[in-house]
Scaffold this active site. Structure first.
Site, PDB file in Angstrom:
ATOM      1  N   SER A 132       0.865  -1.192   0.000  1.00 26.28           N
ATOM      2  CA  SER A 132       0.000   0.000   0.000  1.00 26.28           C
ATOM      3  C   SER A 132       0.894   1.233   0.000  1.00 26.28           C
ATOM      4  O   SER A 132       2.072   1.139   0.394  1.00 26.28           O
ATOM      5  CB  SER A 132      -0.859  -0.009   1.268  1.00 26.28           C
ATOM      6  OG  SER A 132      -1.562   1.210   1.408  1.00 26.28           O
ATOM      7  N   TYR A 145      -2.716  -0.085  10.752  1.00 23.62           N
ATOM      8  CA  TYR A 145      -2.691  -0.622   9.378  1.00 23.62           C
ATOM      9  C   TYR A 145      -1.357  -0.309   8.721  1.00 23.62           C
ATOM     10  O   TYR A 145      -0.703  -1.183   8.142  1.00 23.62           O
ATOM     11  CB  TYR A 145      -3.842  -0.029   8.566  1.00 23.62           C
ATOM     12  CG  TYR A 145      -3.850  -0.411   7.094  1.00 23.62           C
ATOM     13  CD1 TYR A 145      -4.129  -1.715   6.705  1.00 23.62           C
ATOM     14  CD2 TYR A 145      -3.571   0.535   6.104  1.00 23.62           C
ATOM     15  CE1 TYR A 145      -4.134  -2.074   5.358  1.00 23.62           C
ATOM     16  CE2 TYR A 145      -3.585   0.191   4.757  1.00 23.62           C
ATOM     17  CZ  TYR A 145      -3.868  -1.122   4.390  1.00 23.62           C
ATOM     18  OH  TYR A 145      -3.873  -1.474   3.052  1.00 23.62           O
TER      19      TYR A 145
END
Ligand SMILES: NC(=O)c1ccc[n+]([C@@H]2O[C@H](COP(=O)([O-])OP(=O)(O)OC[C@H]3O[C@@H](n4cnc5c(N)ncnc54)[C@H](OP(=O)(O)O)[C@@H]3O)[C@@H](O)[C@H]2O)c1
Length: 236
Positions: A132, A145
């Site tokens: 990501s 996260y």
């Protein structure tokens, strides 16, 4: 290409979102093992691909993973797309929330890769992780996260060097993508959902395809794919 000649790819998270788009992007010439948590999520994808089989396991359950892996005899690529995102300020993030994300986004990736290394080495294979932008940058509300994706990047950087000359390892870093995960993130933030603001899953899948297609003398170590903003401009 006949089915028996096809290289084999396992795509975790292949039932939905980015993983599903990767399955579609590879379907013409790969045999695809479609990963998901249960038969009901995986079967509809397997049924529409030209050459596919289910790989059903909750990746946080070691026994289920060992059982699923035991059925494999060839593997040319392993694409880790399964993941979860539970945002929240540090003040509100429980130990359980940290643990859940690290368990799936990092520990399960490392453990599945370890189990499949012999098959991947035998085929001079390829490991792809769907990381990501949050694997490079963190910010408010994203500590747990983002930390899991930083850790995932540390894993791929180490694996790439340990396996250099035997495997290729690619870390793919998408910005926001129009999937169930993004819908849930925007709902949690109380934002209206505008799909045109995000990458299409197929655009991330095209980057994965590029990494897998590159000739044997080369390796794409890392790819960042960001929304261009052009789609949003067209729709306004
Ligand atoms: N969406 C974004 O904006 C975005 C941006 C950057 C990076 N990413 C990363 O891209 C990857 C895919 O995200 P996505 O948006 O496609 O997610 P998604 O639409 O929420 O799909 C999640 C996938 O992971 C599988 N999965 C979830 N928990 C699992 C478990 N315990 N064991 C096995 N499989 C499990 C799901 O299987 P079932 O269908 O069976 O539940 C599903 O196939 C993730 O690693 C995510 O962090 C996403």
């Amino acid at each position: 290409m006949t089915a028996t000649q096809r290289p084999v790819v396992l795509i975790t998270g292949g039932s939905r979102g980015i993983g599903r788009a990767i399955a579609d992007a590879l379907a013409a010439d790969w045999r695809i093992l479609v990963g998901g948590t249960h038969t009901g999520s995986v079967t509809p994808v397997v049924d529409v691909l030209p050459d596919a089989a289910p790989f059903v396991a909750d990746l946080t359950d070691p026994d289920a993973v060992a059982h699923a892996v035991a059925g494999l005899s060839r593997l040319d690529a392993l694409v880790h797309s399964a993941g979860i995102c539970e945002g929240g300020a540090v003040e509100q993030t429980s130990r359980e929330t940290w643990t859940r994300q690290f368990e799936l986004n990092v520990v399960a990736v490392a453990d599945l890769t370890r189990m499949l290394l012999p098959l991947l080495r035998a085929s001079r294979g390829h490991v792809v992780t769907i990381n990501s932008g949050a694997g490079f940058n963190s910010g408010p509300g994203n500590a747990s996260y983002s930390a899991s994706k930083f850790a995932l990047r540390a894993f791929t950087d180490a694996l790439r060097e340990e396996e250099r000359g035997r495997l290729r390892v690619t870390s793919v870093h998408p910005g926001r993508v129009d999937t169930d995960m993004q819908i849930a993130i925007q709902a949690r933030l109380g934002h209206a959902y505008a799909p045109e603001a995000y990458l299409r899953p197929a655009s991330v899948a095209a980057a994965v395809r590029l990494a897998l297609d590159v000739s044997q003398d080369a390796a794409i170590d890392s790819i960042s794919v960001r929304p261009s903003g052009l789609r949003l401009r067209e729709s306004s």
